[in-house]
Design a protein around this motif. Structure first.
Motif, PDB file in Angstrom:
ATOM      1  N   ASN A   1       0.827  -1.193   0.000  1.00 18.49           N
ATOM      2  CA  ASN A   1       0.000   0.000   0.000  1.00 18.49           C
ATOM      3  C   ASN A   1       0.871   1.255   0.000  1.00 18.49           C
ATOM      4  N   ALA A   2       0.340   2.314  -0.566  1.00 22.88           N
ATOM      5  CA  ALA A   2       1.104   3.552  -0.683  1.00 22.88           C
ATOM      6  C   ALA A   2       1.571   4.063   0.675  1.00 22.88           C
ATOM      7  N   GLY A   3       0.737   3.914   1.694  1.00 24.00           N
ATOM      8  CA  GLY A   3       1.092   4.423   3.008  1.00 24.00           C
ATOM      9  C   GLY A   3       2.241   3.692   3.680  1.00 24.00           C
ATOM     10  N   GLU A   4       2.632   2.554   3.143  1.00 27.33           N
ATOM     11  CA  GLU A   4       3.707   1.756   3.723  1.00 27.33           C
ATOM     12  C   GLU A   4       5.063   2.020   3.068  1.00 27.33           C
ATOM     13  N   ILE A   5       5.065   2.734   1.941  1.00 28.77           N
ATOM     14  CA  ILE A   5       6.290   2.869   1.145  1.00 28.77           C
ATOM     15  C   ILE A   5       7.386   3.608   1.899  1.00 28.77           C
ATOM     16  N   TYR A   6       7.052   4.745   2.482  1.00 28.22           N
ATOM     17  CA  TYR A   6       8.039   5.577   3.170  1.00 28.22           C
ATOM     18  C   TYR A   6       8.801   4.757   4.209  1.00 28.22           C
ATOM     19  N   THR A   7       8.068   4.081   5.077  1.00 32.16           N
ATOM     20  CA  THR A   7       8.704   3.303   6.149  1.00 32.16           C
ATOM     21  C   THR A   7       9.520   2.147   5.587  1.00 32.16           C
ATOM     22  N   ALA A   8       9.004   1.508   4.524  1.00 30.59           N
ATOM     23  CA  ALA A   8       9.708   0.374   3.928  1.00 30.59           C
ATOM     24  C   ALA A   8      11.051   0.804   3.340  1.00 30.59           C
ATOM     25  N   ILE A   9      11.101   1.978   2.726  1.00 34.64           N
ATOM     26  CA  ILE A   9      12.373   2.485   2.194  1.00 34.64           C
ATOM     27  C   ILE A   9      13.311   2.842   3.345  1.00 34.64           C
ATOM     28  N   LYS A  10      12.767   3.509   4.338  1.00 32.50           N
ATOM     29  CA  LYS A  10      13.584   3.934   5.478  1.00 32.50           C
ATOM     30  C   LYS A  10      14.203   2.745   6.200  1.00 32.50           C
ATOM     31  N   LEU A  11      13.450   1.654   6.315  1.00 32.75           N
ATOM     32  CA  LEU A  11      13.949   0.470   7.019  1.00 32.75           C
ATOM     33  C   LEU A  11      14.780  -0.446   6.138  1.00 32.75           C
ATOM     34  N   GLY A  12      14.817  -0.153   4.832  1.00 34.65           N
ATOM     35  CA  GLY A  12      15.591  -0.992   3.922  1.00 34.65           C
ATOM     36  C   GLY A  12      14.852  -2.225   3.436  1.00 34.65           C
ATOM     37  N   THR A  13      13.561  -2.287   3.704  1.00 33.81           N
ATOM     38  CA  THR A  13      12.759  -3.415   3.217  1.00 33.81           C
ATOM     39  C   THR A  13      12.691  -3.409   1.700  1.00 33.81           C
ATOM     40  N   ILE A  14      12.636  -2.226   1.120  1.00 33.81           N
ATOM     41  CA  ILE A  14      12.722  -2.065  -0.333  1.00 33.81           C
ATOM     42  C   ILE A  14      13.786  -1.022  -0.634  1.00 33.81           C
ATOM     43  N   ASP A  15      14.252  -1.027  -1.884  1.00 35.88           N
ATOM     44  CA  ASP A  15      15.335  -0.135  -2.289  1.00 35.88           C
ATOM     45  C   ASP A  15      14.847   1.146  -2.940  1.00 35.88           C
ATOM     46  N   GLY A  16      13.523   1.246  -3.123  1.00 39.06           N
ATOM     47  CA  GLY A  16      12.966   2.438  -3.752  1.00 39.06           C
ATOM     48  C   GLY A  16      11.555   2.176  -4.228  1.00 39.06           C
ATOM     49  N   THR A  17      11.023   3.117  -4.982  1.00 40.83           N
ATOM     50  CA  THR A  17       9.651   2.996  -5.453  1.00 40.83           C
ATOM     51  C   THR A  17       9.497   3.647  -6.813  1.00 40.83           C
ATOM     52  N   TYR A  18       8.492   3.205  -7.551  1.00 41.95           N
ATOM     53  CA  TYR A  18       8.038   3.910  -8.748  1.00 41.95           C
ATOM     54  C   TYR A  18       6.908   4.835  -8.320  1.00 41.95           C
ATOM     55  N   TRP A  19       6.916   6.087  -8.794  1.00 40.48           N
ATOM     56  CA  TRP A  19       5.904   7.054  -8.365  1.00 40.48           C
ATOM     57  C   TRP A  19       5.837   8.187  -9.376  1.00 40.48           C
ATOM     58  N   ASP A  20       4.690   8.868  -9.420  1.00 43.97           N
ATOM     59  CA  ASP A  20       4.625  10.057 -10.280  1.00 43.97           C
ATOM     60  C   ASP A  20       5.500  11.136  -9.657  1.00 43.97           C
ATOM     61  N   THR A  21       6.334  11.732 -10.477  1.00 40.19           N
ATOM     62  CA  THR A  21       7.382  12.621  -9.990  1.00 40.19           C
ATOM     63  C   THR A  21       6.835  13.802  -9.190  1.00 40.19           C
ATOM     64  N   GLY A  22       5.737  14.368  -9.641  1.00 45.47           N
ATOM     65  CA  GLY A  22       5.193  15.534  -8.955  1.00 45.47           C
ATOM     66  C   GLY A  22       4.640  15.232  -7.580  1.00 45.47           C
ATOM     67  N   GLY A  23       4.499  13.945  -7.250  1.00 52.00           N
ATOM     68  CA  GLY A  23       3.919  13.585  -5.966  1.00 52.00           C
ATOM     69  C   GLY A  23       4.910  13.118  -4.919  1.00 52.00           C
ATOM     70  N   ILE A  24       6.214  13.136  -5.241  1.00 49.45           N
ATOM     71  CA  ILE A  24       7.180  12.579  -4.285  1.00 49.45           C
ATOM     72  C   ILE A  24       7.302  13.433  -3.029  1.00 49.45           C
ATOM     73  N   ASP A  25       7.167  14.753  -3.170  1.00 49.94           N
ATOM     74  CA  ASP A  25       7.246  15.595  -1.969  1.00 49.94           C
ATOM     75  C   ASP A  25       5.993  15.456  -1.115  1.00 49.94           C
TER      76      ASP A  25
END
Length: 349
Positions: free
Chosen positions: A202-226
């Motif tokens: 889920n989108a709400g889990e991406i930030y934490t997953a990257i921070k913890l190293g569970t994933i190495d990054g994400t695909y996302w629309d560029t204007g929405g990363i901030d």
């Protein structure tokens, strides 16, 4: 003039006047106000809220002279974001904004509207292949699929590049090999084809997953990363991304659509192109702002070389597009039109 002729003439004139009055009423705004409730696949934090669905809603209300009003509820208010597409199809809501195949819903043809891997480069090209040029009209295929699922496609917006936002550097497609990236739907097809390991979440889990190293990054629309605060946890943005012109769609429940008058439907259809280019421009402005926020946070924007983009496009057309085509007969037709569109474009240069 005898009495019968006078009566006949008067009767005909009266019938014409009544018919003209009825036609005039049908050609203008009805007395009744139709109130719709929409729930997108996202909430107010997504760039698609202020730069996509809300401008379209305002344009609809203005074009219909207030005879159609729309209340937009954030994801989770009525159903989950993943359930929002199906809810609109079932008539639980009157409409949906999001992506036909990425979050919820079973509509492979939504991949054609979302955008092909390394397909259209910008809004003008996307509009030409989907709606603007009668030689292509891929949009008709998507509309047919939407209608079959009790929906009507009424809005569209180019959200800009759907790119890779990573903890690792990418200068060539081989750098994606083995990397765990959050990717859904067509993103996952692309990432796995490039040798990566797509991860669904889920989108709400991406930030934490990257921070913890569970994933190495994400695909996302560029204007929405901030909006998602990804600039706090990623190091690189890879442009132009796998989909240089990622799109978001708006659908209305088919019964809700058919309940409108012809005039109302015509008014809403009349703003499709106008709002497409308006909201696409708004998203484009957001792209530049988001990338600058990433730079200010210490991140780096990597723009792939023309040669690498050409390699990625060649591999996408050869290996990613057939997987999209295999999803449905409509997709197969759409992919062939996309292929012909790129060939025609190359031959005209």
């Amino acid at each position: 003039m005898n009495a019968n002729r006078i009566f006949h003439t008067t009767l005909c004139a009266g019938a014409v006047a009544v018919a003209a009055t009825f036609a005039s009423a049908q050609d203008g705004p009805p007395d009744k106000v139709t109130k719709w409730i929409f729930q997108p696949a996202f909430d107010q934090t997504d760039a698609g809220w202020d730069n996509g669905v809300i401008p379209w809603v305002k344009a609809v209300e203005e074009a219909t002279q207030g005879t159609v009003t729309i209340r937009v509820e954030p994801a989770g208010a009525l159903v989950s974001g993943a359930e929002a597409f199906a809810a609109a199809a079932a008539g639980q809501t009157d409409g949906y904004a999001g992506w036909g195949t990425v979050y919820g819903g079973d509509m492979p043809e939504g991949m054609l509207a979302f955008g092909m891997a390394m397909g259209a480069n910008n809004s003008e090209e996307a509009w030409e292949v989907m709606w603007g040029n009668p030689d292509y009209r891929v949009g008709d295929i998507v509309q047919e699929a939407a209608n079959a699922r009790n929906l009507h496609w009424v809005g569209w917006s180019n959200q800009g590049p759907n790119a890779m936002f990573t903890k690792f550097r990418v200068d060539k497609m081989e750098d994606l090999d083995g990397q765990k990236m959050r990717a859904g739907g067509p993103q996952a097809i692309f990432h796995s084809t490039m040798g990566g390991a797509p991860v669904s979440m889920n989108a709400g889990e991406i930030y934490t997953a990257i921070k913890l190293g569970t994933i190495d990054g994400t695909y996302w629309d560029t204007g929405g990363i901030d909006d998602m605060s990804f600039h706090e946890v990623i190091d690189f943005a890879i442009m132009p991304g796998w989909n240089p012109a990622q799109h978001q769609e708006i659908y209305v429940n088919l019964q809700s659509w058919n309940a409108l008058t012809d005039w109302q439907r015509k008014q809403i259809e009349g703003i499709f192109e106008e709002t497409y280019f308006e909201t696409s421009r708004m998203h484009a402005d957001g792209v530049e702002e988001a990338l600058q926020i990433l730079r200010d946070a210490g991140g780096e924007v990597i723009t792939l070389s023309d040669e690498e983009v050409a390699r990625m496009r060649e591999k996408s057309i050869a290996e990613v597009w057939p997987q999209v085509a295999a999803a449905s007969d409509g997709n197969a037709r759409g992919v062939e039109i996309y292929r012909r569109f790129l060939e025609d474009k190359a031959n005209s240069q």
